[in-house]
Write an enzyme that holds these catalytic residues in place. Structure first.
Site, short mmCIF file in Angstrom:
data_model
loop_
_atom_site.label_atom_id
_atom_site.label_comp_id
_atom_site.label_asym_id
_atom_site.label_seq_id
_atom_site.Cartn_x
_atom_site.Cartn_y
_atom_site.Cartn_z
N HIS A 189 -3.69 -1.36 -1.12
CA HIS A 189 -2.23 -1.51 -1.06
C HIS A 189 -1.91 -2.95 -1.44
O HIS A 189 -2.13 -3.87 -0.66
CB HIS A 189 -1.80 -1.16 0.38
CG HIS A 189 -0.36 -1.44 0.68
ND1 HIS A 189 0.13 -1.44 1.98
CD2 HIS A 189 0.71 -1.72 -0.12
CE1 HIS A 189 1.42 -1.71 1.96
NE2 HIS A 189 1.79 -1.89 0.70
N ASP A 213 3.02 4.17 6.14
CA ASP A 213 2.29 2.99 6.60
C ASP A 213 3.20 2.10 7.45
O ASP A 213 4.24 1.63 6.96
CB ASP A 213 1.82 2.22 5.35
CG ASP A 213 0.99 0.99 5.64
OD1 ASP A 213 0.63 0.75 6.81
OD2 ASP A 213 0.70 0.25 4.67
N ASP A 222 -5.33 -3.74 2.87
CA ASP A 222 -4.06 -4.44 2.67
C ASP A 222 -4.27 -5.79 1.99
O ASP A 222 -4.85 -6.70 2.57
CB ASP A 222 -3.36 -4.64 4.01
CG ASP A 222 -2.81 -3.33 4.55
OD1 ASP A 222 -2.00 -2.71 3.84
OD2 ASP A 222 -3.21 -2.92 5.66
N MET A 243 0.24 -5.90 -1.89
CA MET A 243 1.51 -6.54 -1.54
C MET A 243 1.50 -7.90 -2.22
O MET A 243 1.39 -8.95 -1.57
CB MET A 243 1.63 -6.66 -0.01
CG MET A 243 1.91 -5.33 0.65
SD MET A 243 1.49 -5.29 2.40
CE MET A 243 -0.23 -4.83 2.29
N MET A 261 6.81 2.64 3.22
CA MET A 261 6.61 1.66 4.30
C MET A 261 7.57 1.99 5.44
O MET A 261 8.79 2.08 5.23
CB MET A 261 6.89 0.23 3.81
CG MET A 261 5.86 -0.34 2.86
SD MET A 261 4.15 -0.26 3.42
CE MET A 261 4.19 -1.21 4.94
N MET A 280 -2.61 -9.07 0.47
CA MET A 280 -1.36 -9.84 0.56
C MET A 280 -1.55 -11.22 -0.07
O MET A 280 -2.62 -11.82 0.07
CB MET A 280 -0.97 -10.03 2.03
CG MET A 280 -0.87 -8.73 2.80
SD MET A 280 -0.22 -9.00 4.46
CE MET A 280 -0.43 -7.36 5.16
N SER A 320 -6.39 1.37 8.54
CA SER A 320 -6.13 0.10 7.85
C SER A 320 -6.96 -1.00 8.49
O SER A 320 -6.77 -1.33 9.66
CB SER A 320 -4.65 -0.26 7.96
OG SER A 320 -4.49 -1.65 7.70
N HIS A 323 -7.92 2.14 4.11
CA HIS A 323 -6.72 1.47 3.60
C HIS A 323 -6.94 -0.05 3.66
O HIS A 323 -7.26 -0.60 4.71
CB HIS A 323 -5.52 1.88 4.45
CG HIS A 323 -4.21 1.36 3.98
ND1 HIS A 323 -3.46 1.97 2.98
CD2 HIS A 323 -3.48 0.28 4.37
CE1 HIS A 323 -2.35 1.29 2.78
NE2 HIS A 323 -2.33 0.25 3.61
C1 DX5 Z 1 1.52 -3.86 6.84
C2 DX5 Z 1 0.36 -3.13 6.22
C3 DX5 Z 1 -0.17 -2.03 7.07
C4 DX5 Z 1 -0.68 -2.46 8.42
C5 DX5 Z 1 -0.20 -1.40 9.36
O1 DX5 Z 1 2.13 -4.63 5.90
O2 DX5 Z 1 0.70 -2.57 4.98
O3 DX5 Z 1 -1.15 -1.25 6.37
O4 DX5 Z 1 -2.08 -2.54 8.53
O5 DX5 Z 1 -0.48 -1.81 10.65
P1 DX5 Z 1 0.04 -1.03 11.92
O6 DX5 Z 1 -0.57 0.36 11.85
O7 DX5 Z 1 -0.48 -1.84 13.04
O8 DX5 Z 1 1.54 -0.99 11.85
ZN ZN Z 2 -0.77 -1.11 4.06
#
Ligand code: DX5
Ligand code: ZN
Length: 226
Positions: free
Chosen positions: A65, A174, A34, A67, A136, A36, A7, A32
């Protein structure tokens, strides 16, 4: 086969191409991403323009992903930017079936994500349409949080449902995945493993990815312990 999905949330955003390269050299086979929006989760990150740039930096699948609230409006933009897999949150989609269709119609692999507080069984009716389910194992929004062990039961339940309904979706996990948690996640049934801080936090992404993947493969019975 288990696969590692580094990620880039924990990478240096000024050097994303280097991060992707290191992740790939360390054995990562999925990137991956993220996304947001500051509403669904209390953090803001990246969107389609960054995906478009990442597309030029790697041939690996870009696993986006989302969010975000109202993902339907952005799905054409992600497709156009070069996203391969798009996952949307059960908690953010009022018409999840329609949203998953929309992702597939745009030529991407549709997936659904559940927060730690959401029950796996709520997904039963849409499991035949998804490429993967993302569980998650922390509350989404930030990297570097602690793995929540009760989410292991969700992974086990998904594996059971996959068998019961003779489906072949993959199970991605994740949040908080690191050397001390990855084996139990794999043993519970996960096959796509997302890791952010455990790979990018100390400047040795390639080695970190390599050793995480090795631990995961040993736990999956794909490799003999050294
Ligand atoms: C959190 C993200 C993850 C994040 C995980 O909301 O969806 O993908 O990057 O990070 P680690 O591996 O540090 O928990
Ligand atoms: Zn993620």
């Amino acid at each position: 086969m288990v696969e590692l999905a580094p990620s880039i949330l924990s990478a240096d955003f000024a050097h994303l191409a280097d991060a992707v390269q290191a992740a790939e050299q360390g054995g990562g086979t999925i990137i991956h991403v993220d996304v947001m929006d500051g509403h669904f989760v209390p953090n803001l990150t990246i969107g389609p323009p960054v995906v478009r740039s990442l597309r030029k930096a790697t041939r690996l699948p870009l696993d986006c992903h989302l969010m975000i609230e109202h993902p339907d409006a952005l799905i054409p933009d992600f497709a156009e930017a070069g996203a391969d897999w798009v996952s949307v949150h059960y908690e953010a989609c009022r018409h999840l079936h329609r949203t998953l269709h929309l992702i597939a119609e745009h030529g991407m692999k549709p997936a659904v994500v559940i927060n730690p507080a959401t029950r796996v069984d709520l997904l039963i009716d849409i499991l035949p349409m998804v490429h993967h389910v993302l569980v998650m194992s922390v509350n989404p929004g930030f990297g570097g949080q602690q793995f929540l062990p009760f989410t292991l039961d969700k992974i086990r339940r998904l594996r059971e449902l996959r068998k019961e309904y003779r489906l072949n979706f993959r199970i991605e996990v994740d949040g908080g995945i690191a050397q001390d948690t990855i084996a139990q996640v794999v043993q519970a049934g996960a096959d796509l493993l997302v890791a952010g801080s455990a790979i990018f936090d100390n400047g040795h992404a390639e080695q970190n990815a390599q050793s995480l993947l090795r631990t995961a493969r040993v736990a999956a019975g794909e490799l003999q312990p050294a």
